[in-house]
Design a protein around this motif. Structure first.
Motif, PDB file in Angstrom:
ATOM      1  N   ILE A   4       0.826  -1.214   0.000  1.00  0.00           N
ATOM      2  CA  ILE A   4       0.000   0.000   0.000  1.00  0.00           C
ATOM      3  C   ILE A   4       0.858   1.262   0.000  1.00  0.00           C
ATOM      4  O   ILE A   4       1.896   1.309   0.647  1.00  0.00           O
ATOM      5  N   ALA A   5       0.408   2.293  -0.680  1.00  0.00           N
ATOM      6  CA  ALA A   5       1.037   3.614  -0.562  1.00  0.00           C
ATOM      7  C   ALA A   5      -0.042   4.688  -0.579  1.00  0.00           C
ATOM      8  O   ALA A   5      -1.082   4.522  -1.226  1.00  0.00           O
ATOM      9  N   GLU A   6       0.212   5.773   0.139  1.00  0.00           N
ATOM     10  CA  GLU A   6      -0.737   6.883   0.183  1.00  0.00           C
ATOM     11  C   GLU A   6      -0.042   8.212  -0.102  1.00  0.00           C
ATOM     12  O   GLU A   6       1.142   8.367   0.172  1.00  0.00           O
ATOM     13  N   GLY A   7      -0.805   9.159  -0.608  1.00  0.00           N
ATOM     14  CA  GLY A   7      -0.255  10.495  -0.852  1.00  0.00           C
ATOM     15  C   GLY A   7       0.010  10.695  -2.332  1.00  0.00           C
ATOM     16  O   GLY A   7       0.471   9.785  -3.036  1.00  0.00           O
ATOM     17  N   THR A   8      -0.277  11.888  -2.814  1.00  0.00           N
ATOM     18  CA  THR A   8      -0.205  12.178  -4.247  1.00  0.00           C
ATOM     19  C   THR A   8       1.173  11.909  -4.841  1.00  0.00           C
ATOM     20  O   THR A   8       1.333  11.117  -5.770  1.00  0.00           O
ATOM     21  N   LYS A   9       2.187  12.549  -4.288  1.00  0.00           N
ATOM     22  CA  LYS A   9       3.521  12.444  -4.871  1.00  0.00           C
ATOM     23  C   LYS A   9       4.012  11.004  -4.843  1.00  0.00           C
ATOM     24  O   LYS A   9       4.537  10.492  -5.835  1.00  0.00           O
ATOM     25  N   LEU A  10       3.828  10.353  -3.691  1.00  0.00           N
ATOM     26  CA  LEU A  10       4.298   8.979  -3.538  1.00  0.00           C
ATOM     27  C   LEU A  10       3.606   8.049  -4.522  1.00  0.00           C
ATOM     28  O   LEU A  10       4.253   7.255  -5.218  1.00  0.00           O
ATOM     29  N   VAL A  11       2.293   8.132  -4.613  1.00  0.00           N
ATOM     30  CA  VAL A  11       1.537   7.249  -5.505  1.00  0.00           C
ATOM     31  C   VAL A  11       1.943   7.488  -6.969  1.00  0.00           C
ATOM     32  O   VAL A  11       2.176   6.541  -7.726  1.00  0.00           O
ATOM     33  N   LEU A  12       2.078   8.734  -7.366  1.00  0.00           N
ATOM     34  CA  LEU A  12       2.445   9.023  -8.755  1.00  0.00           C
ATOM     35  C   LEU A  12       3.866   8.543  -9.063  1.00  0.00           C
ATOM     36  O   LEU A  12       4.133   7.993 -10.130  1.00  0.00           O
ATOM     37  N   ASP A  13       4.790   8.732  -8.103  1.00  0.00           N
ATOM     38  CA  ASP A  13       6.166   8.238  -8.271  1.00  0.00           C
ATOM     39  C   ASP A  13       6.184   6.719  -8.431  1.00  0.00           C
ATOM     40  O   ASP A  13       6.832   6.187  -9.338  1.00  0.00           O
ATOM     41  N   LEU A  14       5.476   6.040  -7.543  1.00  0.00           N
ATOM     42  CA  LEU A  14       5.516   4.573  -7.554  1.00  0.00           C
ATOM     43  C   LEU A  14       4.806   4.004  -8.784  1.00  0.00           C
ATOM     44  O   LEU A  14       5.208   2.967  -9.307  1.00  0.00           O
ATOM     45  N   ALA A  15       3.778   4.717  -9.245  1.00  0.00           N
ATOM     46  CA  ALA A  15       3.020   4.231 -10.403  1.00  0.00           C
ATOM     47  C   ALA A  15       3.888   4.191 -11.663  1.00  0.00           C
ATOM     48  O   ALA A  15       3.575   3.478 -12.619  1.00  0.00           O
ATOM     49  N   PHE A  57       5.826   0.591 -10.570  1.00  0.00           N
ATOM     50  CA  PHE A  57       5.111  -0.608 -10.142  1.00  0.00           C
ATOM     51  C   PHE A  57       3.716  -0.656 -10.748  1.00  0.00           C
ATOM     52  O   PHE A  57       3.125   0.384 -11.047  1.00  0.00           O
ATOM     53  N   HIS A  58       3.200  -1.865 -10.871  1.00  0.00           N
ATOM     54  CA  HIS A  58       1.883  -2.046 -11.431  1.00  0.00           C
ATOM     55  C   HIS A  58       0.816  -1.762 -10.369  1.00  0.00           C
ATOM     56  O   HIS A  58       0.871  -2.288  -9.272  1.00  0.00           O
ATOM     57  N   VAL A  59      -0.146  -0.877 -10.729  1.00  0.00           N
ATOM     58  CA  VAL A  59      -1.230  -0.556  -9.798  1.00  0.00           C
ATOM     59  C   VAL A  59      -2.240  -1.701  -9.812  1.00  0.00           C
ATOM     60  O   VAL A  59      -2.775  -2.050 -10.871  1.00  0.00           O
ATOM     61  N   HIS A  60      -2.506  -2.263  -8.642  1.00  0.00           N
ATOM     62  CA  HIS A  60      -3.460  -3.369  -8.538  1.00  0.00           C
ATOM     63  C   HIS A  60      -4.861  -2.811  -8.304  1.00  0.00           C
ATOM     64  O   HIS A  60      -5.850  -3.350  -8.781  1.00  0.00           O
ATOM     65  N   TYR A  61      -4.899  -1.688  -7.608  1.00  0.00           N
ATOM     66  CA  TYR A  61      -6.171  -1.173  -7.103  1.00  0.00           C
ATOM     67  C   TYR A  61      -5.905   0.252  -6.642  1.00  0.00           C
ATOM     68  O   TYR A  61      -4.923   0.490  -5.945  1.00  0.00           O
ATOM     69  N   LEU A  62      -6.727   1.211  -7.022  1.00  0.00           N
ATOM     70  CA  LEU A  62      -6.474   2.583  -6.597  1.00  0.00           C
ATOM     71  C   LEU A  62      -7.767   3.268  -6.185  1.00  0.00           C
ATOM     72  O   LEU A  62      -8.715   3.334  -6.978  1.00  0.00           O
ATOM     73  N   LEU A  63      -7.796   3.723  -4.952  1.00  0.00           N
ATOM     74  CA  LEU A  63      -8.964   4.420  -4.427  1.00  0.00           C
ATOM     75  C   LEU A  63      -8.633   5.891  -4.308  1.00  0.00           C
ATOM     76  O   LEU A  63      -7.568   6.262  -3.803  1.00  0.00           O
ATOM     77  N   ALA A  64      -9.560   6.747  -4.774  1.00  0.00           N
ATOM     78  CA  ALA A  64      -9.308   8.182  -4.653  1.00  0.00           C
ATOM     79  C   ALA A  64     -10.624   8.928  -4.558  1.00  0.00           C
ATOM     80  O   ALA A  64     -11.660   8.432  -5.004  1.00  0.00           O
ATOM     81  N   THR A  65     -10.554  10.092  -3.988  1.00  0.00           N
ATOM     82  CA  THR A  65     -11.747  10.938  -3.954  1.00  0.00           C
ATOM     83  C   THR A  65     -11.974  11.512  -5.360  1.00  0.00           C
ATOM     84  O   THR A  65     -11.043  11.541  -6.186  1.00  0.00           O
ATOM     85  N   ALA A  66     -13.200  11.963  -5.612  1.00  0.00           N
ATOM     86  CA  ALA A  66     -13.511  12.542  -6.923  1.00  0.00           C
ATOM     87  C   ALA A  66     -12.597  13.736  -7.203  1.00  0.00           C
ATOM     88  O   ALA A  66     -12.094  13.911  -8.324  1.00  0.00           O
ATOM     89  N   ASP A  67     -12.354  14.543  -6.173  1.00  0.00           N
ATOM     90  CA  ASP A  67     -11.465  15.697  -6.321  1.00  0.00           C
ATOM     91  C   ASP A  67     -10.068  15.283  -6.770  1.00  0.00           C
ATOM     92  O   ASP A  67      -9.476  15.887  -7.660  1.00  0.00           O
ATOM     93  N   ALA A 126      -9.151  12.498  -8.255  1.00  0.00           N
ATOM     94  CA  ALA A 126      -9.198  11.935  -9.607  1.00  0.00           C
ATOM     95  C   ALA A 126      -9.162  13.054 -10.646  1.00  0.00           C
ATOM     96  O   ALA A 126      -8.480  12.970 -11.669  1.00  0.00           O
ATOM     97  N   GLU A 127      -9.897  14.121 -10.354  1.00  0.00           N
ATOM     98  CA  GLU A 127     -10.004  15.274 -11.233  1.00  0.00           C
ATOM     99  C   GLU A 127      -8.675  16.036 -11.323  1.00  0.00           C
ATOM    100  O   GLU A 127      -8.176  16.341 -12.407  1.00  0.00           O
ATOM    101  N   GLU A 128      -8.104  16.308 -10.152  1.00  0.00           N
ATOM    102  CA  GLU A 128      -6.904  17.168 -10.094  1.00  0.00           C
ATOM    103  C   GLU A 128      -5.611  16.442 -10.425  1.00  0.00           C
ATOM    104  O   GLU A 128      -4.757  16.953 -11.133  1.00  0.00           O
ATOM    105  N   SER A 129      -5.422  15.266  -9.844  1.00  0.00           N
ATOM    106  CA  SER A 129      -4.112  14.610  -9.926  1.00  0.00           C
ATOM    107  C   SER A 129      -4.120  13.304 -10.695  1.00  0.00           C
ATOM    108  O   SER A 129      -3.068  12.790 -11.065  1.00  0.00           O
ATOM    109  N   GLY A 130      -5.311  12.731 -10.901  1.00  0.00           N
ATOM    110  CA  GLY A 130      -5.375  11.389 -11.470  1.00  0.00           C
ATOM    111  C   GLY A 130      -5.286  11.326 -12.990  1.00  0.00           C
ATOM    112  O   GLY A 130      -5.181  10.247 -13.557  1.00  0.00           O
ATOM    113  N   LYS A 131      -5.294  12.480 -13.638  1.00  0.00           N
ATOM    114  CA  LYS A 131      -5.398  12.481 -15.099  1.00  0.00           C
ATOM    115  C   LYS A 131      -4.221  11.827 -15.808  1.00  0.00           C
ATOM    116  O   LYS A 131      -4.378  11.211 -16.846  1.00  0.00           O
ATOM    117  N   THR A 132      -3.031  11.982 -15.257  1.00  0.00           N
ATOM    118  CA  THR A 132      -1.837  11.438 -15.904  1.00  0.00           C
ATOM    119  C   THR A 132      -1.695   9.933 -15.668  1.00  0.00           C
ATOM    120  O   THR A 132      -0.846   9.283 -16.270  1.00  0.00           O
TER     121      THR A 132
END
Lengths: 238, 238
Positions: free
Chosen positions: B14-25, B28-38, B40-46
């Protein structure tokens, strides 16, 4: 006592653990010392302070530690005098809002290792006499003086006498710069680094180079790690 | 998932936090990713992975962090191959029972900074994919490979090819020793240092000098601080 307000008012601080208590007792006045009968017998003999014996169960109740070691001491906080003329003859550390007690404790330990006697903290730094910091210093607090001042005023004044060093991503490679053994090494906050106000008072900008230079890496080193690297380089030349 | 047993069986972490998750992604292969709608909109696009949108309240419930940042990702653990012939061409770290996840995370970050690609851990080291370690690496885990092996066997074999360095109170001053950029830097446990078994396999004993030399100080530096000082000196020469 685990709240800063009460520690400031009372002028007292707490330490736990055999080694830490014995180390600190050499430098600070013991106000109050609680220990189990076993501890008093085994480790308390060399201590000049009065030991109030308490049951193991009662000590565990008041302890902040996961594995209490049979002793809890309340010390009187020292009253240090910050002498600018002393500071201008040696290497000291200045901390700009270092927030984490564990980092501050580790930095105090690093200062001790590298023969740095004074750490000058901005008023919003973590509390050197807070329980977490005291425990993290592993006794180094007995040999390093931590001062809390208006850091901007202090740097403004001292920078007229000795260099103020700071590390930045666009500084000059520390390994090829001239370094003076009379100076201030300024370290910044965990998230934001050195603040703009303080940055203006830095007279020499340094860089800790990564390897290989220019490759993508972690953007920054932990503040205590960076402090150690800078101090080590000053002392290697010393 | 916050227990090692389940992480090992599932091959996930597991990893949490925007920078960490984006770095690790990126690594590493994402198995499952939970995020708030906000988020997903702001940071999840890439992000190429599928985002399962969840309310802020629900995310806060399952988060291990004090201040959740709107995203929690489950990654697949990598399957690294430890190649002795690769290791013998460069500088690597070996850790003998480093227990604290925070220390391990900081060491991974230091390795990243100093261009060290492999850390070889004894089987009783803290878990590099444990939540605390992952968070402490600040993304460096994406660039540094951590291997778990029988360290004694590994050192026995590799020490025939390249030097194994260790730091000891009675070692030789690191600043006046020859250091090879092909080697293993062995660091020990927080309380006990390098174990006797591993000490026998060290081919070059180093000392990090304190200052002024021989003055009484803290007996030791924190293991992550010591790791940084040793790596910095190797790379300064590199």
């Amino acid at each position: 006592m685990s709240q800063k307000k009460y520690r400031d008012e009372s002028g007292l601080f707490i330490a736990e653990g055999t080694k830490l208590v014995l180390d600190l007792a050499r430098s600070f006045h013991v106000h109050y010392l609680l220990a189990t009968a076993d501890w008093a017998e085994e480790s308390g003999k060399t201590l000049k302070a009065e030991i109030r014996v308490i049951s193991k169960e009662d000590l565990n109740k008041i302890s902040n530690q996961k594995t209490p070691q049979g002793v809890l001491a309340v010390f009187e906080k020292p009253d240090y005098i910050l002498s600018e003329s002393d500071i201008s003859t040696r290497l000291s550390l200045a901390l700009d809002d270092v927030q984490d007690p564990g980092n501050l404790g580790t930095i105090i330990r690093i200062a001790d290792w590298f023969g740095i006697r004074d750490i000058i903290c901005s008023e919003h730094c973590a509390d050197a006499f807070g329980t977490k910091t005291v425990q993290a210093t592993m006794g180094a607090l007995a040999r390093v003086r931590v001062h809390y001042v208006n850091l901007e005023n202090f740097l403004q004044s001292i920078s007229k006498k000795i260099p103020v060093y700071g590390t930045f991503m666009n500084g000059n490679d520390i390994y090829s710069e001239t370094l003076s053994q009379q100076g201030i090494v300024l370290m910044g906050n965990e998230g934001n680094g050195i603040s703009e106000k303080m940055e203006k008072l830095v007279t020499k900008r340094l860089l800790i180079p990564n390897f290989p230079k220019g490759e993508p890496t972690s953007e920054s080193l932990n503040v205590s790690v960076a402090t150690a690297l800078v101090c080590a380089e000053f002392r290697r030349r010393g």
